[in-house]
Design a protein around this motif. Structure first.
Motif, PDB file in Angstrom:
ATOM      1  N   THR A 132      17.762  10.226  -5.415  1.00 56.99           N
ATOM      2  CA  THR A 132      18.930  10.080  -4.786  1.00 56.99           C
ATOM      3  C   THR A 132      19.910   8.855  -4.984  1.00 56.99           C
ATOM      4  O   THR A 132      19.547   7.978  -5.534  1.00 56.99           O
ATOM      5  N   SER A 133      20.890   8.973  -4.330  1.00 54.69           N
ATOM      6  CA  SER A 133      21.855   7.675  -4.013  1.00 54.69           C
ATOM      7  C   SER A 133      22.729   7.842  -2.838  1.00 54.69           C
ATOM      8  O   SER A 133      22.896   8.742  -2.353  1.00 54.69           O
ATOM      9  N   SER A 134      22.762   6.740  -2.231  1.00 55.63           N
ATOM     10  CA  SER A 134      23.709   6.477  -0.993  1.00 55.63           C
ATOM     11  C   SER A 134      24.951   5.469  -1.108  1.00 55.63           C
ATOM     12  O   SER A 134      25.645   5.422  -0.162  1.00 55.63           O
ATOM     13  N   ALA A 135      25.114   5.371  -2.690  1.00 55.66           N
ATOM     14  CA  ALA A 135      26.465   4.289  -2.882  1.00 55.66           C
ATOM     15  C   ALA A 135      26.788   4.571  -4.197  1.00 55.66           C
ATOM     16  O   ALA A 135      26.138   5.094  -5.003  1.00 55.66           O
ATOM     17  N   ALA A 136      28.123   4.050  -4.401  1.00 59.53           N
ATOM     18  CA  ALA A 136      28.877   4.460  -5.579  1.00 59.53           C
ATOM     19  C   ALA A 136      28.137   3.334  -6.758  1.00 59.53           C
ATOM     20  O   ALA A 136      27.521   2.320  -6.208  1.00 59.53           O
ATOM     21  N   GLY A 137      28.020   3.701  -7.816  1.00 60.74           N
ATOM     22  CA  GLY A 137      27.409   2.596  -8.862  1.00 60.74           C
ATOM     23  C   GLY A 137      25.948   3.273  -9.294  1.00 60.74           C
ATOM     24  O   GLY A 137      25.294   4.071  -8.666  1.00 60.74           O
TER      25      GLY A 137
ATOM     26  N   PRO B 297       0.811  -1.255  -0.015  1.00 64.19           N
ATOM     27  CA  PRO B 297       0.018  -0.020   0.032  1.00 64.19           C
ATOM     28  C   PRO B 297       0.890   1.129   0.114  1.00 64.19           C
ATOM     29  O   PRO B 297       0.599   2.364  -0.535  1.00 64.19           O
ATOM     30  N   THR B 298       1.907   1.190   0.520  1.00 60.17           N
ATOM     31  CA  THR B 298       3.012   2.495   0.829  1.00 60.17           C
ATOM     32  C   THR B 298       4.327   1.981   0.672  1.00 60.17           C
ATOM     33  O   THR B 298       4.837   1.009   1.399  1.00 60.17           O
ATOM     34  N   THR B 299       4.872   2.558  -0.341  1.00 55.95           N
ATOM     35  CA  THR B 299       6.260   2.153  -0.660  1.00 55.95           C
ATOM     36  C   THR B 299       7.119   3.402   0.028  1.00 55.95           C
ATOM     37  O   THR B 299       7.041   4.543  -0.290  1.00 55.95           O
ATOM     38  N   LEU B 300       7.788   2.873   0.755  1.00 60.79           N
ATOM     39  CA  LEU B 300       8.942   3.685   1.522  1.00 60.79           C
ATOM     40  C   LEU B 300      10.095   4.347   0.447  1.00 60.79           C
ATOM     41  O   LEU B 300      10.604   5.479   0.152  1.00 60.79           O
ATOM     42  N   LYS B 301      10.476   3.349  -0.361  1.00 60.77           N
ATOM     43  CA  LYS B 301      11.570   3.484  -1.073  1.00 60.77           C
ATOM     44  C   LYS B 301      11.455   2.597  -2.262  1.00 60.77           C
ATOM     45  O   LYS B 301      11.378   1.447  -2.385  1.00 60.77           O
ATOM     46  N   LEU B 302      11.721   3.355  -3.685  1.00 60.33           N
ATOM     47  CA  LEU B 302      11.790   2.488  -4.993  1.00 60.33           C
ATOM     48  C   LEU B 302      13.083   2.477  -5.336  1.00 60.33           C
ATOM     49  O   LEU B 302      13.858   3.638  -5.542  1.00 60.33           O
ATOM     50  N   LEU B 303      13.581   1.324  -5.524  1.00 63.08           N
ATOM     51  CA  LEU B 303      15.019   1.193  -6.122  1.00 63.08           C
ATOM     52  C   LEU B 303      15.045   0.844  -7.385  1.00 63.08           C
ATOM     53  O   LEU B 303      14.148   0.050  -8.193  1.00 63.08           O
ATOM     54  N   LEU B 304      15.949   1.430  -7.970  1.00 65.68           N
ATOM     55  CA  LEU B 304      16.067   1.587  -9.543  1.00 65.68           C
ATOM     56  C   LEU B 304      17.459   1.098 -10.256  1.00 65.68           C
ATOM     57  O   LEU B 304      18.428   1.651  -9.622  1.00 65.68           O
ATOM     58  N   ARG B 305      17.463   0.111 -11.103  1.00 67.74           N
ATOM     59  CA  ARG B 305      18.643  -0.510 -11.882  1.00 67.74           C
ATOM     60  C   ARG B 305      18.198  -0.354 -13.287  1.00 67.74           C
ATOM     61  O   ARG B 305      16.911  -0.456 -13.480  1.00 67.74           O
ATOM     62  N   ALA B 306      19.194  -0.135 -14.127  1.00 65.67           N
ATOM     63  CA  ALA B 306      18.848  -0.051 -15.308  1.00 65.67           C
ATOM     64  C   ALA B 306      20.125  -0.377 -16.224  1.00 65.67           C
ATOM     65  O   ALA B 306      21.242  -0.021 -15.956  1.00 65.67           O
ATOM     66  N   THR B 307      19.768  -1.219 -17.483  1.00 68.71           N
ATOM     67  CA  THR B 307      20.969  -1.748 -18.270  1.00 68.71           C
ATOM     68  C   THR B 307      21.020  -0.598 -19.463  1.00 68.71           C
ATOM     69  O   THR B 307      20.120  -0.036 -19.543  1.00 68.71           O
ATOM     70  N   GLY B 308      22.378  -0.277 -19.636  1.00 67.48           N
ATOM     71  CA  GLY B 308      22.578   0.603 -20.878  1.00 67.48           C
ATOM     72  C   GLY B 308      22.363   2.065 -20.562  1.00 67.48           C
ATOM     73  O   GLY B 308      22.594   2.781 -21.372  1.00 67.48           O
ATOM     74  N   ARG B 309      22.548   2.365 -18.989  1.00 61.77           N
ATOM     75  CA  ARG B 309      22.514   3.545 -18.611  1.00 61.77           C
ATOM     76  C   ARG B 309      23.957   3.885 -18.130  1.00 61.77           C
ATOM     77  O   ARG B 309      24.983   2.821 -17.953  1.00 61.77           O
ATOM     78  N   PRO B 310      24.319   5.070 -17.768  1.00 64.03           N
ATOM     79  CA  PRO B 310      25.626   5.540 -17.102  1.00 64.03           C
ATOM     80  C   PRO B 310      25.778   4.625 -15.807  1.00 64.03           C
ATOM     81  O   PRO B 310      24.873   4.590 -14.961  1.00 64.03           O
ATOM     82  N   THR B 311      27.183   4.056 -15.533  1.00 57.77           N
ATOM     83  CA  THR B 311      27.447   3.440 -14.290  1.00 57.77           C
ATOM     84  C   THR B 311      27.701   4.731 -13.153  1.00 57.77           C
ATOM     85  O   THR B 311      27.848   4.098 -11.998  1.00 57.77           O
ATOM     86  N   ASP B 312      28.133   5.662 -13.615  1.00 59.96           N
ATOM     87  CA  ASP B 312      28.598   6.793 -12.542  1.00 59.96           C
ATOM     88  C   ASP B 312      27.180   7.053 -11.849  1.00 59.96           C
ATOM     89  O   ASP B 312      26.153   7.352 -12.352  1.00 59.96           O
ATOM     90  N   ALA B 313      27.391   6.970 -10.396  1.00 60.88           N
ATOM     91  CA  ALA B 313      26.368   7.190  -9.798  1.00 60.88           C
ATOM     92  C   ALA B 313      25.524   8.575  -9.964  1.00 60.88           C
ATOM     93  O   ALA B 313      24.323   8.680  -9.954  1.00 60.88           O
ATOM     94  N   ASP B 314      26.416   9.650  -9.972  1.00 64.74           N
ATOM     95  CA  ASP B 314      25.954  11.106  -9.982  1.00 64.74           C
ATOM     96  C   ASP B 314      25.077  11.173 -11.336  1.00 64.74           C
ATOM     97  O   ASP B 314      24.163  11.861 -11.395  1.00 64.74           O
ATOM     98  N   ALA B 315      25.873  10.697 -12.464  1.00 68.03           N
ATOM     99  CA  ALA B 315      24.925  10.814 -13.723  1.00 68.03           C
ATOM    100  C   ALA B 315      23.788  10.084 -13.975  1.00 68.03           C
ATOM    101  O   ALA B 315      22.997  10.419 -14.527  1.00 68.03           O
ATOM    102  N   PHE B 316      23.896   8.812 -13.200  1.00 66.25           N
ATOM    103  CA  PHE B 316      22.510   7.913 -13.408  1.00 66.25           C
ATOM    104  C   PHE B 316      21.374   8.679 -12.586  1.00 66.25           C
ATOM    105  O   PHE B 316      20.341   8.785 -13.105  1.00 66.25           O
ATOM    106  N   VAL B 317      21.754   9.205 -11.270  1.00 68.45           N
ATOM    107  CA  VAL B 317      20.660   9.848 -10.624  1.00 68.45           C
ATOM    108  C   VAL B 317      20.164  11.280 -11.329  1.00 68.45           C
ATOM    109  O   VAL B 317      19.148  11.582 -11.454  1.00 68.45           O
ATOM    110  N   ALA B 318      21.088  11.888 -11.958  1.00 72.48           N
ATOM    111  CA  ALA B 318      20.477  13.001 -12.626  1.00 72.48           C
ATOM    112  C   ALA B 318      19.576  12.642 -13.896  1.00 72.48           C
ATOM    113  O   ALA B 318      18.721  13.323 -14.119  1.00 72.48           O
ATOM    114  N   ASP B 319      20.053  11.680 -14.571  1.00 81.43           N
ATOM    115  CA  ASP B 319      19.272  11.218 -15.949  1.00 81.43           C
ATOM    116  C   ASP B 319      18.054  10.784 -15.184  1.00 81.43           C
ATOM    117  O   ASP B 319      16.656  10.997 -15.725  1.00 81.43           O
TER     118      ASP B 319
END
Length: 292
Positions: free
Chosen positions: A190-195, A156-178
């Motif tokens: 946002t991001s709390s880890a590298a990758g 009913p309520t999602t606290l955090k949705l986690l996202l991975r995607a193939t073919g996208r930048p592996t740099d965490a900052d670029a991935f989050v910005a995209d």
């Protein structure tokens, strides 16, 4: 929820609360609490300070930390989406997304990046659920629901949705910005880890917002808060607090936002901070100038 910035950080000597991230910050690289940090946490409580863990972790990852939570007994989890009673691993507050919003976020990401390239999972008060294509670095909890599409296993309520995607930048900052560009005003990424792992929350839900509300209820002003972190998801909290600290191993943007840099998490940087805060608290109680 709101988290107004501190208007005047002052000297920071009137510290009443220390807010600390966990992974990469208070915890050592192996994920444990060092003896020095454990002693500093206990001493800070004895000196009358509140110490609050403010973490990206879901509440189910706090079992080993219950002994180190101060008398208030709570931690702020999932990047501010929940407030948790650590002893009972019970969610006291939820600031999440309903199923309709999560489905809308998923639809935008699939339309932009390709349905076969987007892989999602969710954290909720009930636990973890994921798409079959989502690859986790951690062992999945036994019995966790899995499906081809996250919509089929949403709580009913999602606290955090986690996202991975193939073919996208592996740099965490670029991935989050995209991801943020795609999601727009539907959610906060946002991001709390590298990758390339995106952590998606409801709009306005950050560590700062929930910590700000919790502090206000206890009569603690932003200028009386010291905050410490290492990753981009800590930035709202650091900008809100009266004094901001980064550990030496922190992301460059976190070090740039901090008033001072501490030793790394491998070198008990948070213990150094807690020890100083406890000295200031005791000196304040004794009515004498704090030792430097």
């Amino acid at each position: 929820m709101s988290a107004a910035p501190a208007q005047d950080a002052g000297t920071g000597d009137d510290v009443r609360l220390v807010a600390s991230d966990l992974d990469g910050t208070l915890l050592r690289p192996d994920g444990t609490v060092s003896d020095r940090t454990a002693a500093a946490l206990a001493d800070a409580e004895d000196a009358g300070l509140d110490v609050v863990f403010v973490t990206a972790r879901p509440h189910r990852w706090l079992t080993d930390l219950a002994a180190h939570v101060a008398g208030h007994g709570v931690a702020i989890c999932a990047n501010g989406a929940s407030v948790v009673d650590v002893a009972g691993l019970r969610v006291l507050e939820e600031h999440g997304m309903d199923a309709r919003r999560v489905a809308a976020v998923a639809a935008r990401l699939r339309a932009a990046w390709g349905a076969d390239r987007v892989h999602l999972a969710v954290e909720s008060a009930a636990g973890f659920a994921s798409e079959r294509g989502f690859v986790s670095e951690h062992d999945l909890p036994p019995g966790s629901p899995r499906a081809e599409r996250i919509e089929d296993v949403l709580p009913p309520t999602t606290l955090k949705l986690l996202l991975r995607a193939t073919g996208r930048p592996t740099d965490a900052d670029a991935f989050v910005a995209d991801a943020q560009r795609v999601v727009g005003d539907l959610a906060h990424v946002t991001s709390s880890a590298a990758g390339a792992l995106g952590e998606i929350a409801a709009p306005g839900v950050t560590k700062a917002a929930t910590l700000g509300d919790w502090s206000a209820r206890r009569g603690i002003a932003p200028a009386q808060v010291w905050a410490v972190g290492d990753a981009p998801n800590d930035l709202p909290m650091l900008r809100w607090a009266g004094r901001a600290f980064a550990v030496a191993n922190a992301h460059p943007a976190v070090r740039a936002a901090a008033h001072a840099t501490l030793p790394s998490n491998a070198d008990d940087g948070v213990a150094v901070l807690l020890e100083r805060a406890a000295r200031l608290a005791r000196a304040r109680g004794a009515g004498r100038p704090p030792a430097r």
